[in-house]
Design a protein around this motif. Structure first.
Motif, PDB file in Angstrom:
ATOM      1  N   VAL A   1       0.854  -1.193   0.000  1.00 30.25           N
ATOM      2  CA  VAL A   1       0.000   0.000   0.000  1.00 30.25           C
ATOM      3  C   VAL A   1       0.884   1.235   0.000  1.00 30.25           C
ATOM      4  O   VAL A   1       1.840   1.321   0.772  1.00 30.25           O
ATOM      5  CB  VAL A   1      -0.924   0.018   1.243  1.00 30.25           C
ATOM      6  CG1 VAL A   1      -1.742   1.286   1.290  1.00 30.25           C
ATOM      7  CG2 VAL A   1      -1.818  -1.209   1.250  1.00 30.25           C
ATOM      8  N   ILE A   2       0.543   2.194  -0.872  1.00 33.31           N
ATOM      9  CA  ILE A   2       1.277   3.455  -0.967  1.00 33.31           C
ATOM     10  C   ILE A   2       0.295   4.580  -0.685  1.00 33.31           C
ATOM     11  O   ILE A   2      -0.695   4.744  -1.401  1.00 33.31           O
ATOM     12  CB  ILE A   2       1.862   3.641  -2.379  1.00 33.31           C
ATOM     13  CG1 ILE A   2       2.701   2.433  -2.777  1.00 33.31           C
ATOM     14  CG2 ILE A   2       2.653   4.949  -2.465  1.00 33.31           C
ATOM     15  CD1 ILE A   2       2.857   2.279  -4.266  1.00 33.31           C
ATOM     16  N   SER A   3       0.547   5.323   0.379  1.00 36.49           N
ATOM     17  CA  SER A   3      -0.318   6.448   0.725  1.00 36.49           C
ATOM     18  C   SER A   3       0.467   7.447   1.559  1.00 36.49           C
ATOM     19  O   SER A   3       0.853   7.129   2.682  1.00 36.49           O
ATOM     20  CB  SER A   3      -1.547   5.965   1.505  1.00 36.49           C
ATOM     21  OG  SER A   3      -2.328   7.062   1.931  1.00 36.49           O
ATOM     22  N   ASN A   4       0.693   8.610   1.013  1.00 40.88           N
ATOM     23  CA  ASN A   4       1.422   9.627   1.749  1.00 40.88           C
ATOM     24  C   ASN A   4       0.704   9.965   3.048  1.00 40.88           C
ATOM     25  O   ASN A   4       1.300   9.982   4.112  1.00 40.88           O
ATOM     26  CB  ASN A   4       1.608  10.877   0.884  1.00 40.88           C
ATOM     27  CG  ASN A   4       2.563  11.878   1.498  1.00 40.88           C
ATOM     28  OD1 ASN A   4       3.228  11.612   2.481  1.00 40.88           O
ATOM     29  ND2 ASN A   4       2.643  13.040   0.889  1.00 40.88           N
ATOM     30  N   SER A   5      -0.612  10.185   2.975  1.00 40.94           N
ATOM     31  CA  SER A   5      -1.377  10.554   4.176  1.00 40.94           C
ATOM     32  C   SER A   5      -1.682   9.354   5.060  1.00 40.94           C
ATOM     33  O   SER A   5      -1.752   9.475   6.276  1.00 40.94           O
ATOM     34  CB  SER A   5      -2.689  11.226   3.788  1.00 40.94           C
ATOM     35  OG  SER A   5      -3.584  10.289   3.197  1.00 40.94           O
ATOM     36  N   GLY A   6      -1.918   8.199   4.448  1.00 38.87           N
ATOM     37  CA  GLY A   6      -2.292   7.018   5.218  1.00 38.87           C
ATOM     38  C   GLY A   6      -3.707   7.060   5.761  1.00 38.87           C
ATOM     39  O   GLY A   6      -4.074   6.240   6.596  1.00 38.87           O
ATOM     40  N   ILE A   7      -4.522   8.007   5.296  1.00 39.30           N
ATOM     41  CA  ILE A   7      -5.861   8.168   5.870  1.00 39.30           C
ATOM     42  C   ILE A   7      -6.988   8.040   4.844  1.00 39.30           C
ATOM     43  O   ILE A   7      -8.086   8.509   5.070  1.00 39.30           O
ATOM     44  CB  ILE A   7      -5.993   9.524   6.610  1.00 39.30           C
ATOM     45  CG1 ILE A   7      -5.641  10.696   5.699  1.00 39.30           C
ATOM     46  CG2 ILE A   7      -5.142   9.525   7.857  1.00 39.30           C
ATOM     47  CD1 ILE A   7      -5.878  12.060   6.307  1.00 39.30           C
TER      48      ILE A   7
ATOM     49  N   ILE B   1       1.272  -7.313   4.925  1.00 38.92           N
ATOM     50  CA  ILE B   1       1.052  -5.980   4.361  1.00 38.92           C
ATOM     51  C   ILE B   1       2.325  -5.151   4.520  1.00 38.92           C
ATOM     52  O   ILE B   1       2.870  -5.047   5.615  1.00 38.92           O
ATOM     53  CB  ILE B   1      -0.093  -5.254   5.095  1.00 38.92           C
ATOM     54  CG1 ILE B   1      -1.350  -6.111   5.123  1.00 38.92           C
ATOM     55  CG2 ILE B   1      -0.355  -3.882   4.472  1.00 38.92           C
ATOM     56  CD1 ILE B   1      -2.315  -5.733   6.241  1.00 38.92           C
ATOM     57  N   ILE B   2       2.770  -4.562   3.411  1.00 37.01           N
ATOM     58  CA  ILE B   2       3.848  -3.581   3.437  1.00 37.01           C
ATOM     59  C   ILE B   2       3.208  -2.240   3.102  1.00 37.01           C
ATOM     60  O   ILE B   2       2.505  -2.124   2.094  1.00 37.01           O
ATOM     61  CB  ILE B   2       4.944  -3.901   2.405  1.00 37.01           C
ATOM     62  CG1 ILE B   2       5.581  -5.257   2.692  1.00 37.01           C
ATOM     63  CG2 ILE B   2       5.993  -2.787   2.378  1.00 37.01           C
ATOM     64  CD1 ILE B   2       6.532  -5.729   1.618  1.00 37.01           C
ATOM     65  N   THR B   3       3.421  -1.246   3.945  1.00 33.07           N
ATOM     66  CA  THR B   3       2.892   0.078   3.646  1.00 33.07           C
ATOM     67  C   THR B   3       4.020   1.084   3.521  1.00 33.07           C
ATOM     68  O   THR B   3       5.003   1.034   4.251  1.00 33.07           O
ATOM     69  CB  THR B   3       1.914   0.577   4.732  1.00 33.07           C
ATOM     70  OG1 THR B   3       2.594   0.635   5.990  1.00 33.07           O
ATOM     71  CG2 THR B   3       0.706  -0.320   4.855  1.00 33.07           C
ATOM     72  N   PHE B   4       3.862   1.967   2.571  1.00 30.74           N
ATOM     73  CA  PHE B   4       4.722   3.132   2.411  1.00 30.74           C
ATOM     74  C   PHE B   4       3.835   4.333   2.711  1.00 30.74           C
ATOM     75  O   PHE B   4       2.878   4.597   1.970  1.00 30.74           O
ATOM     76  CB  PHE B   4       5.243   3.241   0.971  1.00 30.74           C
ATOM     77  CG  PHE B   4       6.161   2.133   0.560  1.00 30.74           C
ATOM     78  CD1 PHE B   4       7.517   2.208   0.807  1.00 30.74           C
ATOM     79  CD2 PHE B   4       5.662   1.011  -0.091  1.00 30.74           C
ATOM     80  CE1 PHE B   4       8.376   1.189   0.408  1.00 30.74           C
ATOM     81  CE2 PHE B   4       6.505  -0.005  -0.503  1.00 30.74           C
ATOM     82  CZ  PHE B   4       7.872   0.084  -0.243  1.00 30.74           C
ATOM     83  N   THR B   5       4.108   5.035   3.780  1.00 30.14           N
ATOM     84  CA  THR B   5       3.291   6.180   4.153  1.00 30.14           C
ATOM     85  C   THR B   5       4.131   7.223   4.877  1.00 30.14           C
ATOM     86  O   THR B   5       5.182   6.907   5.421  1.00 30.14           O
ATOM     87  CB  THR B   5       2.077   5.751   5.022  1.00 30.14           C
ATOM     88  OG1 THR B   5       1.260   6.880   5.292  1.00 30.14           O
ATOM     89  CG2 THR B   5       2.497   5.116   6.310  1.00 30.14           C
ATOM     90  N   GLY B   6       3.629   8.439   4.873  1.00 29.02           N
ATOM     91  CA  GLY B   6       4.288   9.505   5.607  1.00 29.02           C
ATOM     92  C   GLY B   6       3.668   9.732   6.966  1.00 29.02           C
ATOM     93  O   GLY B   6       4.070  10.630   7.701  1.00 29.02           O
ATOM     94  N   ASN B   7       2.680   8.919   7.317  1.00 32.64           N
ATOM     95  CA  ASN B   7       1.911   9.129   8.551  1.00 32.64           C
ATOM     96  C   ASN B   7       1.972   7.885   9.423  1.00 32.64           C
ATOM     97  O   ASN B   7       1.166   6.969   9.271  1.00 32.64           O
ATOM     98  CB  ASN B   7       0.461   9.477   8.190  1.00 32.64           C
ATOM     99  CG  ASN B   7      -0.387   9.828   9.385  1.00 32.64           C
ATOM    100  OD1 ASN B   7       0.045   9.744  10.528  1.00 32.64           O
ATOM    101  ND2 ASN B   7      -1.619  10.216   9.115  1.00 32.64           N
ATOM    102  N   GLU B   8       2.909   7.864  10.347  1.00 31.54           N
ATOM    103  CA  GLU B   8       3.085   6.680  11.195  1.00 31.54           C
ATOM    104  C   GLU B   8       1.905   6.427  12.130  1.00 31.54           C
ATOM    105  O   GLU B   8       1.735   5.328  12.630  1.00 31.54           O
ATOM    106  CB  GLU B   8       4.376   6.781  11.995  1.00 31.54           C
ATOM    107  CG  GLU B   8       4.381   7.872  13.047  1.00 31.54           C
ATOM    108  CD  GLU B   8       5.706   7.955  13.776  1.00 31.54           C
ATOM    109  OE1 GLU B   8       6.339   6.907  13.970  1.00 31.54           O
ATOM    110  OE2 GLU B   8       6.104   9.067  14.138  1.00 31.54           O
TER     111      GLU B   8
ATOM    112  N   LYS C   1      -4.055   4.428  10.523  1.00 30.50           N
ATOM    113  CA  LYS C   1      -4.488   3.033  10.690  1.00 30.50           C
ATOM    114  C   LYS C   1      -3.781   2.131   9.694  1.00 30.50           C
ATOM    115  O   LYS C   1      -3.459   0.982  10.010  1.00 30.50           O
ATOM    116  CB  LYS C   1      -6.001   2.935  10.529  1.00 30.50           C
ATOM    117  CG  LYS C   1      -6.755   3.540  11.679  1.00 30.50           C
ATOM    118  CD  LYS C   1      -8.253   3.392  11.504  1.00 30.50           C
ATOM    119  CE  LYS C   1      -8.979   4.066  12.652  1.00 30.50           C
ATOM    120  NZ  LYS C   1     -10.429   4.041  12.499  1.00 30.50           N
ATOM    121  N   ILE C   2      -3.541   2.649   8.498  1.00 24.72           N
ATOM    122  CA  ILE C   2      -2.849   1.864   7.488  1.00 24.72           C
ATOM    123  C   ILE C   2      -1.479   1.423   8.008  1.00 24.72           C
ATOM    124  O   ILE C   2      -1.095   0.265   7.878  1.00 24.72           O
ATOM    125  CB  ILE C   2      -2.725   2.674   6.175  1.00 24.72           C
ATOM    126  CG1 ILE C   2      -4.104   2.795   5.520  1.00 24.72           C
ATOM    127  CG2 ILE C   2      -1.725   2.057   5.219  1.00 24.72           C
ATOM    128  CD1 ILE C   2      -4.148   3.724   4.338  1.00 24.72           C
TER     129      ILE C   2
END
Length: 124
Positions: A43-49, A67-74, A77-78
């Protein structure tokens, strides 16, 4: 969705060229518990929301899909549902200056390429 779509397409093509069965779309059927040993979700989401992505990631987690996520928001929920959350930079929901470079997506590609290289090198 959005700016993440071309990055997801790139990742899907790189995985396919390296022998993985990959697609850059979400079919909820692939997140069924019967696929838990042969499927993982990136999953790629800068916001993660993004609400839809939260639902997808929650379904995958409930069905024991990695699940591997790339996000800027630790704190998203993602990120919290992920097996391997990769936090890139720091997402600020109140900062939308289009004149400032956004390095998030470039960094996703660099980190993905590094992970793929490490994985493929360990298989030789």
């Amino acid at each position: 969705m959005g700016f993440s779509a071309p990055i997801a397409d790139y990742i899907s093509q790189r995985l396919t060229l390296n022998g993985f069965c990959a697609m850059s779309v979400v079919h909820m059927e692939m997140l069924d518990v019967s696929f838990q040993d042969s499927t993982f979700l990136i999953v790629i989401s800068n916001s993660g929301i993004t609400t839809r992505l939260e639902e997808v990631v929650k379904t995958a987690k409930n069905n024991h899909i990695d699940i591997i996520t790339f996000t800027g928001n630790e704190k998203s929920k993602i990120s919290q549902y992920a097996t391997l959350p990769i936090i890139i930079g720091h997402y600020n929901p109140f900062y939308h200056d289009n004149l400032v470079p956004n390095a998030f997506f470039g960094q996703v590609l660099i980190i993905f390429e590094s992970l793929l290289y490490s994985f493929l090198s360990s298989k030789k």
